[in-house]
Design an enzyme around this catalytic site. Sequence first.
Site, PDB file in Angstrom:
ATOM      1  N   ARG A 101      12.301  -6.725  -5.262  1.00 45.65           N
ATOM      2  CA  ARG A 101      12.857  -8.318  -4.344  1.00 45.65           C
ATOM      3  C   ARG A 101      14.633  -8.200  -4.002  1.00 45.65           C
ATOM      4  O   ARG A 101      14.971  -7.375  -4.995  1.00 45.65           O
ATOM      5  CB  ARG A 101      12.536  -9.155  -4.410  1.00 45.65           C
ATOM      6  CG  ARG A 101      10.935  -9.252  -4.544  1.00 45.65           C
ATOM      7  CD  ARG A 101      10.728 -10.994  -3.586  1.00 45.65           C
ATOM      8  NE  ARG A 101      11.806 -11.396  -4.155  1.00 45.65           N
ATOM      9  CZ  ARG A 101      11.165 -13.387  -3.737  1.00 45.65           C
ATOM     10  NH1 ARG A 101      10.651 -13.612  -3.371  1.00 45.65           N
ATOM     11  NH2 ARG A 101      11.898 -14.200  -4.740  1.00 45.65           N
ATOM     12  N   THR A 105      17.636 -11.112   0.048  1.00 47.38           N
ATOM     13  CA  THR A 105      17.512 -12.061   1.104  1.00 47.38           C
ATOM     14  C   THR A 105      16.172 -11.670   0.883  1.00 47.38           C
ATOM     15  O   THR A 105      15.026 -12.252   1.863  1.00 47.38           O
ATOM     16  CB  THR A 105      17.783 -10.473   2.390  1.00 47.38           C
ATOM     17  OG1 THR A 105      17.388  -9.086   1.788  1.00 47.38           O
ATOM     18  CG2 THR A 105      19.104 -10.033   2.122  1.00 47.38           C
ATOM     19  N   ASP A 197      10.800 -16.297 -12.885  1.00 49.79           N
ATOM     20  CA  ASP A 197      10.574 -14.960 -12.649  1.00 49.79           C
ATOM     21  C   ASP A 197       9.193 -14.034 -13.719  1.00 49.79           C
ATOM     22  O   ASP A 197       9.385 -13.820 -15.053  1.00 49.79           O
ATOM     23  CB  ASP A 197      11.809 -14.269 -13.159  1.00 49.79           C
ATOM     24  CG  ASP A 197      11.911 -12.966 -13.091  1.00 49.79           C
ATOM     25  OD1 ASP A 197      10.577 -11.815 -12.935  1.00 49.79           O
ATOM     26  OD2 ASP A 197      12.678 -11.965 -12.563  1.00 49.79           O
ATOM     27  N   ASP A 200       9.945 -10.834 -16.272  1.00 48.87           N
ATOM     28  CA  ASP A 200      10.940 -11.245 -16.953  1.00 48.87           C
ATOM     29  C   ASP A 200      10.119 -12.006 -18.280  1.00 48.87           C
ATOM     30  O   ASP A 200      10.263 -11.924 -19.237  1.00 48.87           O
ATOM     31  CB  ASP A 200      11.833 -12.385 -16.554  1.00 48.87           C
ATOM     32  CG  ASP A 200      13.191 -11.626 -15.793  1.00 48.87           C
ATOM     33  OD1 ASP A 200      13.234 -10.230 -15.715  1.00 48.87           O
ATOM     34  OD2 ASP A 200      14.001 -12.174 -15.606  1.00 48.87           O
TER      35      ASP A 200
HETATM   36  C1  PRP Z   1       8.399  -9.986  -7.933  1.00 49.19           C
HETATM   37  C2  PRP Z   1       6.766 -10.607  -8.143  1.00 49.19           C
HETATM   38  C3  PRP Z   1       6.577  -9.586  -6.591  1.00 49.19           C
HETATM   39  C4  PRP Z   1       7.274 -10.124  -5.371  1.00 49.19           C
HETATM   40  C5  PRP Z   1       6.671 -11.717  -5.187  1.00 49.19           C
HETATM   41  O1  PRP Z   1       8.710  -8.891  -8.381  1.00 49.19           O
HETATM   42  O2  PRP Z   1       6.587  -9.677  -8.784  1.00 49.19           O
HETATM   43  O3  PRP Z   1       6.634  -8.431  -6.269  1.00 49.19           O
HETATM   44  O4  PRP Z   1       8.869 -10.376  -6.547  1.00 49.19           O
HETATM   45  O5  PRP Z   1       7.737 -11.792  -3.723  1.00 49.19           O
HETATM   46  P1  PRP Z   1       7.999 -11.517  -2.825  1.00 49.19           P
HETATM   47  O6  PRP Z   1       6.149 -12.157  -2.056  1.00 49.19           O
HETATM   48  O7  PRP Z   1       9.416 -12.340  -2.242  1.00 49.19           O
HETATM   49  O8  PRP Z   1       7.617 -10.041  -2.576  1.00 49.19           O
HETATM   50  P2  PRP Z   1       9.910  -8.544  -8.086  1.00 49.19           P
HETATM   51  O9  PRP Z   1      10.646  -7.904  -6.476  1.00 49.19           O
HETATM   52  O10 PRP Z   1      10.605  -9.649  -8.704  1.00 49.19           O
HETATM   53  O11 PRP Z   1      10.282  -7.331  -9.466  1.00 49.19           O
HETATM   54  P3  PRP Z   1       9.413  -7.406 -10.646  1.00 49.19           P
HETATM   55  O12 PRP Z   1       7.916  -7.129 -10.323  1.00 49.19           O
HETATM   56  O13 PRP Z   1      10.709  -5.690 -11.328  1.00 49.19           O
HETATM   57  O14 PRP Z   1      10.083  -8.623 -11.641  1.00 49.19           O
HETATM   58  N1  URA Z   2       8.574 -13.555  -8.051  1.00 47.91           N
HETATM   59  C1  URA Z   2       8.894 -13.864  -9.070  1.00 47.91           C
HETATM   60  O1  URA Z   2       8.662 -13.418 -10.377  1.00 47.91           O
HETATM   61  N2  URA Z   2       8.322 -15.231  -8.979  1.00 47.91           N
HETATM   62  C2  URA Z   2       8.643 -15.939  -7.979  1.00 47.91           C
HETATM   63  O2  URA Z   2       9.314 -17.302  -8.217  1.00 47.91           O
HETATM   64  C3  URA Z   2       9.471 -15.274  -6.620  1.00 47.91           C
HETATM   65  C4  URA Z   2       9.090 -14.285  -6.501  1.00 47.91           C
END
Ligand code: PRP
Ligand code: URA
Length: 206
Positions: A101, A105, A197, A200
């Site tokens: 993401r 945005t 997160d 993380d």
């Molecule tokens: C997080 C999560 C989803 C996404 C959800 O990943 O694991 O993939 O956000 O958010 P959305 O419904 O608004 O699209 P992120 O993009 O933070 O990446 P990561 O898994 O590398 O932490």
């Molecule tokens: N991604 C995450 O890891 N946590 C949230 O709450 C939203 C997106």
Amino acid sequence: MYIVLEHPLVAHRVTLMRDRNTPPKIFRELVNEVTTFLAYEALKDIRTERVEVVTPVTATTGSRIADDVVVVPILRAGMGMLNAMLDMLPSAKVGVLGMQRNEETAEPVTYYSKVPLAKADELALVIDPMLATGGSACDAVAELKKLGYRRIKFLSLVSAPEGIAKFEREHPDVPVYTAARDERLNSSFYIVPGLGDAGDRIFGML
Ligand code: PRP
Ligand code: URA
């Protein structure tokens, strides 16, 4: 359609996951356990076939899984759910979608895709702990449809109402299985109360 797991064993674990003091090792174990419950619910209608088996006592018939399944974790956090899925479905293939993401945005960007083309009516199980705005989930499922998948399910640990609504609008044919439907998104597009997160926390980047 979305299904929320309503069970004290699930609610107990989701509460432990929410706790910001839960360390990564325990968090990962909880992700595994809740994913197993999600798989149990989502795979109730998996196709089976009859087989003969000989027990130490007698010959009888049983059933074995007949569906071909592809599990698709969305990187990075979806990896946290993969081992539990493969424990339940040791013969499943794994396809991988890398999505990130945009921090301002919340728009998802796909940076990697390695998913096999759909074979006949294979079942695809997309896994990601968080369904927040729904952008990542919707794009992931759109990508799978382009690859020919017609039987798709989406499994998340925690979902926001906003994300569920978007997903149901864009993919009414794909059911969502989730362990919790939370209250809302905050101004940073994080789920409230949520887990923080998830990536993380799974990967110890706190
Ligand atoms: C997080 C999560 C989803 C996404 C959800 O990943 O694991 O993939 O956000 O958010 P959305 O419904 O608004 O699209 P992120 O993009 O933070 O990446 P990561 O898994 O590398 O932490
Ligand atoms: N991604 C995450 O890891 N946590 C949230 O709450 C939203 C997106």
